[in-house]
Design an enzyme around this catalytic site. Sequence first.
Site, PDB file in Angstrom:
ATOM      1  N   LYS A   1       0.858  -1.194   0.000  1.00 48.26           N
ATOM      2  CA  LYS A   1       0.000   0.000   0.000  1.00 48.26           C
ATOM      3  C   LYS A   1       0.895   1.246   0.000  1.00 48.26           C
ATOM      4  O   LYS A   1       1.809   1.371   0.815  1.00 48.26           O
ATOM      5  CB  LYS A   1      -0.847   0.021   1.275  1.00 48.26           C
ATOM      6  CG  LYS A   1      -2.342   0.016   1.053  1.00 48.26           C
ATOM      7  CD  LYS A   1      -3.062   0.115   2.386  1.00 48.26           C
ATOM      8  CE  LYS A   1      -4.534   0.184   2.197  1.00 48.26           C
ATOM      9  NZ  LYS A   1      -5.249   0.310   3.482  1.00 48.26           N
TER      10      LYS A   1
HETATM   11  O1  G3P Z   1      -9.000   1.181   4.517  1.00 51.22           O
HETATM   12  C1  G3P Z   1      -9.017   2.514   4.982  1.00 51.22           C
HETATM   13  C2  G3P Z   1      -9.834   2.590   6.225  1.00 51.22           C
HETATM   14  O2  G3P Z   1      -9.245   1.797   7.241  1.00 51.22           O
HETATM   15  C3  G3P Z   1     -10.015   3.995   6.701  1.00 51.22           C
HETATM   16  O3  G3P Z   1     -11.195   4.010   7.418  1.00 51.22           O
HETATM   17  O4  G3P Z   1     -12.942   4.914   8.910  1.00 51.22           O
HETATM   18  O5  G3P Z   1     -10.494   5.602   9.207  1.00 51.22           O
HETATM   19  O6  G3P Z   1     -11.808   6.411   7.234  1.00 51.22           O
HETATM   20  P1  G3P Z   1     -11.631   5.309   8.238  1.00 51.22           P
END
Ligand code: G3P
Length: 214
Positions: free
Chosen positions: A83
């Site tokens: 990533k």
């Molecule tokens: O895969 C990306 C994800 O983990 C981010 O999630 O909820 O932190 O925007 P969030």
Amino acid sequence: MKIFLDTAIVDEIKEAWDLGIIDGVTTNPSLILRSGRKLEDVLKEISDIVDDCISGEVISTDHEGMVREARELMKISPKIVIKVPMTKEGLKAVRILSKENIRTNVTLIFSANQALLAAKAGATYVSPFLGRLDDISQESLILIEDIKEIFDNYGFTTEIICASIRSPLHVLNCAKLGADIATVPYKTLMQMFDHPLTDVGIKRFLQDYDKSQK
Ligand code: G3P
């Protein structure tokens, strides 16, 4: 649609893998922090559970550092996907890694132009973030629609991983738009199984069965 589990908590991965419903796992530095463990240790353990498509994120901001980290992470398992952030340096790293047949997942994508550039660089996956767009009142599904249209127009083989998923509705709408993958938090994945009318129906069937046996 492929479903990846978006977590670095190994117990969650084991449970979802045993249910036979996930096709991969994505992690990021925040998820690794939440696990309380080291990236390399978590990726090694996940690679012993999941068949393929395990995303581990590099932390360098220069492409040389990203490539160096990537080559080290690939020593853990060929199942690893690297990533990298959606930056100029990240796409330089993608170009180098793709020539070495190292799969990449370009993350923190918030516009269709970013996804277009990542695909042109040879990214295996792009990760547009839905929840964080919704958080600032931007319609995240339009982004998925636009990326899908562009990739279909030009036959890009780069796959769309819908990320920053916050609800089963996100998954449903991404599937309706034809996105390749949704990477889903454990809680959201478990919610996808449930419907109150299913519970009511099962209860009624069991009650009626019991009556029929009297
Ligand atoms: O895969 C990306 C994800 O983990 C981010 O999630 O909820 O932190 O925007 P969030």
